[in-house]
Design a protein around this motif. Structure first.
Motif, PDB file in Angstrom:
ATOM      1  N   PRO A  65      -6.949   6.233 -37.631  1.00 12.57           N
ATOM      2  CA  PRO A  65      -7.393   6.587 -36.285  1.00 12.57           C
ATOM      3  C   PRO A  65      -6.599   5.799 -35.233  1.00 12.57           C
ATOM      4  O   PRO A  65      -6.416   4.586 -35.378  1.00 12.57           O
TER       5      PRO A  65
ATOM      6  N   PHE B  74     -11.924   4.639 -27.838  1.00 11.29           N
ATOM      7  CA  PHE B  74     -12.988   5.167 -28.691  1.00 11.29           C
ATOM      8  C   PHE B  74     -14.367   4.699 -28.223  1.00 11.29           C
ATOM      9  O   PHE B  74     -15.336   4.770 -28.969  1.00 11.29           O
TER      10      PHE B  74
ATOM     11  N   TYR C 253      -5.991   5.391 -27.918  1.00 10.55           N
ATOM     12  CA  TYR C 253      -7.060   6.102 -27.228  1.00 10.55           C
ATOM     13  C   TYR C 253      -8.296   5.203 -27.164  1.00 10.55           C
ATOM     14  O   TYR C 253      -8.511   4.359 -28.027  1.00 10.55           O
TER      15      TYR C 253
ATOM     16  N   SER D  97     -12.079   9.432 -41.187  1.00  7.85           N
ATOM     17  CA  SER D  97     -10.999   9.188 -40.232  1.00  7.85           C
ATOM     18  C   SER D  97      -9.896   8.387 -40.913  1.00  7.85           C
ATOM     19  O   SER D  97     -10.129   7.257 -41.363  1.00  7.85           O
TER      20      SER D  97
ATOM     21  N   ALA E  19      -6.755   3.914 -32.728  1.00  2.00           N
ATOM     22  CA  ALA E  19      -7.693   3.112 -31.943  1.00  2.00           C
ATOM     23  C   ALA E  19      -7.017   2.285 -30.854  1.00  2.00           C
ATOM     24  O   ALA E  19      -7.680   1.843 -29.913  1.00  2.00           O
TER      25      ALA E  19
ATOM     26  N   HIS F  48      -0.710  14.606 -34.490  1.00  5.98           N
ATOM     27  CA  HIS F  48      -0.316  14.981 -33.140  1.00  5.98           C
ATOM     28  C   HIS F  48       0.679  16.140 -33.103  1.00  5.98           C
ATOM     29  O   HIS F  48       1.745  16.083 -33.717  1.00  5.98           O
TER      30      HIS F  48
ATOM     31  N   PHE G 190      -4.049  11.605 -34.786  1.00  9.01           N
ATOM     32  CA  PHE G 190      -4.575  12.343 -33.636  1.00  9.01           C
ATOM     33  C   PHE G 190      -5.768  13.199 -34.049  1.00  9.01           C
ATOM     34  O   PHE G 190      -6.754  13.324 -33.300  1.00  9.01           O
TER      35      PHE G 190
ATOM     36  N   GLN H 176     -14.335  12.810 -31.424  1.00  3.26           N
ATOM     37  CA  GLN H 176     -14.841  13.424 -30.188  1.00  3.26           C
ATOM     38  C   GLN H 176     -15.797  14.571 -30.523  1.00  3.26           C
ATOM     39  O   GLN H 176     -16.849  14.731 -29.892  1.00  3.26           O
TER      40      GLN H 176
ATOM     41  N   GLY I   7      -5.177  16.726 -25.752  1.00  2.21           N
ATOM     42  CA  GLY I   7      -6.361  16.345 -26.522  1.00  2.21           C
ATOM     43  C   GLY I   7      -7.620  17.054 -26.078  1.00  2.21           C
ATOM     44  O   GLY I   7      -8.526  17.300 -26.883  1.00  2.21           O
TER      45      GLY I   7
ATOM     46  N   PHE J   6      -8.939  11.224 -33.950  1.00  2.96           N
ATOM     47  CA  PHE J   6      -9.478  11.077 -32.590  1.00  2.96           C
ATOM     48  C   PHE J   6     -10.240  12.342 -32.178  1.00  2.96           C
ATOM     49  O   PHE J   6     -11.361  12.261 -31.679  1.00  2.96           O
TER      50      PHE J   6
END
Length: 221
Positions: free
Chosen positions: A132, A139, A137, A129, A134, A34, A109, A116, A78, A112
Motif C-alpha cells: 500500500p 490513509f 497517499y 492490501s 502509505a 497505477h 495504487f 477507499q 484516483g 489505496f
C-alpha cells in the motif's frame, strides 16, 4: 475465465471474471497498480491474487481501470478509479444476488483504491492490501477502519519505505475491534516480481482462517 465488459461511470470497463459454481459463494474484487506506471489487470501480483480467490471457491473479478487496455475513459487521479471499482462491485453483485460475503484486494495504487472502497461499502467483509502506498497517499480516511485485514509489504521497497507502512499498521491496530495481519517480506522491493506465488499462498491462508473464525463466532451465538 471469460472476458466481460460492463458499464462504468465514464464508459465501458474491461474485466476478467470467474463465476463460482456455488450460488452462495463469496465475491472478491482485485485491483491493479497505477495506470500511469504500466499497471493493468494482467499484472503478475494482481493475477496471483485473482487465482488465489478462484482456488478458494470465490466468484472473482479483476478489471482495467478507465483508460487502461480496452476500458474507456481516462485516468482521473484516483477519484474516478474509486467509482470504477464501485461499478465493478455493482456488476458482480447483480450477477450474484445471493453471495456470501465480499472481499477486496489491491496491489500498490490498487490497495489505496481498495481501502477507499472499504470505507464506502459496508458490505465488504475482508480485505488484502499489498504494498500500500502509505507514504504517497494519506490513509487518514481509515478512521475508523471497518474491519481487519491482511497487509503485505517488502522491506526493500524503494518506492514506499517499510517504516511508513508499519506506522499505518500500528495506527490501525489501536482501533477497537481491528486487527491487522502485517507480513513483511525480506528482500522484496515494490515490484515484488519473485513473490507472486507467496502472496497468493498467504492470501489463501489468511482468507481461509478469517472465514473459519467468523463461522465459529456465528455458530457460538
Amino acid at each position: 475465465m471469460p472476458e466481460v465488459m460492463f458499464a462504468g461511470p465514464d464508459g465501458r470497463l474491461e474485466g476478467r471474471y470467474h463465476h463460482s459454481k456455488d450460488t452462495g459463494a463469496p465475491l472478491a474484487l482485485v485491483l491493479h497498480p497505477h495506470p500511469l506506471h504500466g499497471g493493468t489487470m494482467n499484472n503478475r501480483i494482481t493475477y496471483s491474487m485473482f487465482q488465489a480467490f478462484q482456488r478458494l471457491g470465490f466468484s472473482v473479478m479483476r478489471f482495467n481501470f478507465r483508460g487502461v487496455g480496452r476500458s474507456q475513459g481516462r485516468y482521473d487521479g484516483g477519484i474516478g478509479e474509486i467509482s470504477d471499482a464501485a461499478g465493478a462491485l455493482d456488476w458482480m453483485q447483480s450477477v450474484n444476488p445471493n453471495s456470501g460475503g465480499l472481499w477486496i484486494a489491491g496491489y500498490s495504487f490498487g490497495a489505496f483504491v481498495g481501502m477507499q472502497l472499504l470505507m464506502r461499502r459496508p458490505e465488504i467483509s475482508g480485505w488484502i492490501s499489498v504494498a500500500p502506498p502509505a507514504t504517497h497517499y494519506d490513509f487518514g480516511f481509515l478512521a475508523p477502519c471497518p474491519t481487519g485485514g491482511l497487509m503485505i509489504h517488502g522491506d526493500a521497497d524503494e518506492m514506499v519505505v517499510e517504516p511508513g507502512v508499519r506506522k499505518l499498521v500500528d495506527k490501525l491496530n489501536t482501533q477497537k475491534g481491528v486487527s491487522i495481519d502485517y507480513r513483511v517480506y525480506e528482500g522484496a522491493d515494490h515490484v515484488m516480481a519473485n513473490y507472486a506465488d507467496r502472496i497468493g499462498t498467504d492470501l489463501e491462508e489468511y482468507v481461509r482462517q478469517t472465514m473459519a473464525r467468523k463461522q465459529m463466532a456465528l455458530a457460538a451465538d
